[in-house]
Motif scaffolding. Structure first.
Motif, PDB file in Angstrom:
ATOM      1  N   ARG A  92       0.834  -1.211   0.000  1.00 44.48           N
ATOM      2  CA  ARG A  92       0.000   0.000   0.000  1.00 44.48           C
ATOM      3  C   ARG A  92       0.865   1.256   0.000  1.00 44.48           C
ATOM      4  NH1 ARG A  92      -5.107   0.910  -1.772  1.00 44.48           N
ATOM      5  NH2 ARG A  92      -5.602   3.044  -1.178  1.00 44.48           N
ATOM      6  N   LEU A  93       1.956   1.232   0.732  1.00 45.45           N
ATOM      7  CA  LEU A  93       2.864   2.377   0.749  1.00 45.45           C
ATOM      8  C   LEU A  93       3.535   2.554  -0.610  1.00 45.45           C
ATOM      9  CD1 LEU A  93       4.452   1.923   4.289  1.00 45.45           C
ATOM     10  CD2 LEU A  93       2.914   3.765   3.552  1.00 45.45           C
TER      11      LEU A  93
ATOM     12  N   GLU B  96      14.291   4.567 -11.998  1.00 48.10           N
ATOM     13  CA  GLU B  96      15.094   4.091 -10.869  1.00 48.10           C
ATOM     14  C   GLU B  96      14.221   3.949  -9.628  1.00 48.10           C
ATOM     15  OE1 GLU B  96      18.138   3.045 -10.754  1.00 48.10           O
ATOM     16  OE2 GLU B  96      18.488   3.413 -12.899  1.00 48.10           O
ATOM     17  N   PRO B  97      14.425   2.902  -8.837  1.00 55.55           N
ATOM     18  CA  PRO B  97      15.500   1.907  -8.888  1.00 55.55           C
ATOM     19  C   PRO B  97      15.136   0.642  -9.652  1.00 55.55           C
ATOM     20  CG  PRO B  97      14.325   1.685  -6.842  1.00 55.55           C
ATOM     21  CD  PRO B  97      13.663   2.805  -7.569  1.00 55.55           C
ATOM     22  N   GLY B  98      14.173   0.685 -10.549  1.00 53.17           N
ATOM     23  CA  GLY B  98      13.817  -0.484 -11.341  1.00 53.17           C
ATOM     24  C   GLY B  98      12.734  -1.329 -10.674  1.00 53.17           C
ATOM     25  N   LEU B  99      12.725  -2.606 -11.029  1.00 53.46           N
ATOM     26  CA  LEU B  99      11.785  -3.560 -10.459  1.00 53.46           C
ATOM     27  C   LEU B  99      12.449  -4.193  -9.245  1.00 53.46           C
ATOM     28  CD1 LEU B  99       9.112  -5.170 -10.620  1.00 53.46           C
ATOM     29  CD2 LEU B  99      10.285  -6.769 -12.161  1.00 53.46           C
ATOM     30  N   VAL B 100      11.993  -3.797  -8.067  1.00 51.34           N
ATOM     31  CA  VAL B 100      12.679  -4.174  -6.831  1.00 51.34           C
ATOM     32  C   VAL B 100      11.656  -4.514  -5.746  1.00 51.34           C
ATOM     33  CG1 VAL B 100      14.691  -2.722  -7.327  1.00 51.34           C
ATOM     34  CG2 VAL B 100      12.761  -1.758  -6.050  1.00 51.34           C
ATOM     35  N   ASP B 101      12.156  -5.022  -4.631  1.00 51.33           N
ATOM     36  CA  ASP B 101      11.343  -5.164  -3.423  1.00 51.33           C
ATOM     37  C   ASP B 101      10.666  -3.808  -3.156  1.00 51.33           C
ATOM     38  OD1 ASP B 101      10.464  -5.182  -0.743  1.00 51.33           O
ATOM     39  OD2 ASP B 101      12.154  -6.389  -0.066  1.00 51.33           O
ATOM     40  N   VAL B 102       9.348  -3.818  -2.981  1.00 46.16           N
ATOM     41  CA  VAL B 102       8.641  -2.533  -2.865  1.00 46.16           C
ATOM     42  C   VAL B 102       9.134  -1.697  -1.693  1.00 46.16           C
ATOM     43  CG1 VAL B 102       6.541  -3.265  -4.058  1.00 46.16           C
ATOM     44  CG2 VAL B 102       6.739  -3.635  -1.580  1.00 46.16           C
ATOM     45  N   THR B 103       9.704  -2.328  -0.685  1.00 47.85           N
ATOM     46  CA  THR B 103      10.229  -1.543   0.438  1.00 47.85           C
ATOM     47  C   THR B 103      11.472  -0.762   0.032  1.00 47.85           C
ATOM     48  OG1 THR B 103      11.609  -3.362   1.284  1.00 47.85           O
ATOM     49  CG2 THR B 103       9.341  -3.210   2.095  1.00 47.85           C
TER      50      THR B 103
END
Length: 265
Positions: A57-58, A234-241
């Motif tokens: 959600r964040l 940036e930062p691309g496809l990453v852990d949403v945190t």
């Protein structure tokens, strides 16, 4: 809505529903006993579920804020879920009060809440429709009266594509929207990853199997093609945190991957 004696017409309270389960896990009140009982059983097997839901959600909030600050003034939120403040239109209007938003979800309870929430707002529309009918959604007059596809638009697939098994159907759905989007448009996607702790992933799959939250966990390389035609920011496809974080997040054994792409000319 947690008062189970008051049930809107068309709402089935005999089986748990993903939107209501998600609402409960986020601390909302728009759910019923069957949803709470199911969610409690899931959390017992998947303790990461609540922090992952909050992190997701964040991510939505930060993605919409980023898009709005990049000049996006119209948004389509697909698989909206039950309204949880701040909603997309509230975030976008923090940047530009004239921002326009279309919410799309196939759940009648979402329509009930959105209809009440948006009754006096002519720049926000809630549409009840199934994403499998993406072509029909894109042809709807109520969507096209608010969204100008000749101008950049922000399209959000936040924690929804995992409900479509295999790669073909989510790619088809995203592709139909991509075909309508003008240069400068933005696309946000998030979904549970298959790259977390193997034991935790196995427990989650077993706990969800056959239930309303049965999902397709995907690896990074399986999600990335959904962004074809877009340049990942940036930062691309990453852990949403880790996607432009504003605060530290608790560590979890499972992760949700998310990213935002921009359509170049």
């Amino acid at each position: 809505m947690s008062d189970d004696h008051s049930v809107p017409v068309g709402i089935d309270t005999t089986v748990p529903h993903p939107a209501r389960v998600y609402d409960y896990v986020l601390g909302g009140k728009n759910n019923y006993a069957v949803d709470r009982e199911y969610a409690d059983r899931l959390v017992a097997q998947i303790p990461d579920y609540p922090p992952l839901a909050r992190a997701n959600r964040l991510f939505l909030s930060r993605a919409v804020d980023f898009m709005a600050r990049s000049g996006i003034r119209q948004f389509i939120d697909l698989g909206t879920g039950i309204p949880t403040p701040p909603n997309v239109h509230e975030i976008a209007r923090g940047i530009d009060p004239a921002a326009r938003v279309v919410y799309v979800d196939n759940d009648p309870i979402v329509s009930v809440h959105n209809d009440a929430l948006l009754a006096t707002d002519d720049r926000v529309v809630s549409i009840r429709a199934d994403l499998r009918d993406a072509g029909d959604i894109l042809a709807l007059a109520e969507l096209n009266e608010l969204i100008d596809f000749d101008e950049p638009v922000g399209v959000l697939f936040v924690s929804v594509l995992q409900f479509f098994p295999g790669p073909e159907e989510p790619a088809r759905i995203v592709g139909l929207f991509r075909e309508r989007m003008a240069a400068g448009s933005h696309l946000a996607i998030s979904q549970p990853s298959a790259e977390g702790d193997p034991e935790a992933i196995a427990r989650a799959r077993a706990a969800m199997a056959g239930g309303p939250l049965t999902i397709d966990f995907r690896r990074h390389e399986e999600i990335l093609p959904f962004f074809d035609g877009f340049d990942l920011v940036e930062p691309g496809l990453v852990d949403v945190t880790r996607w432009r974080p504003r605060m530290d997040a608790p560590s979890t054994r499972m992760i949700v991957l998310g990213g935002v792409g921009r359509m170049s000319a």
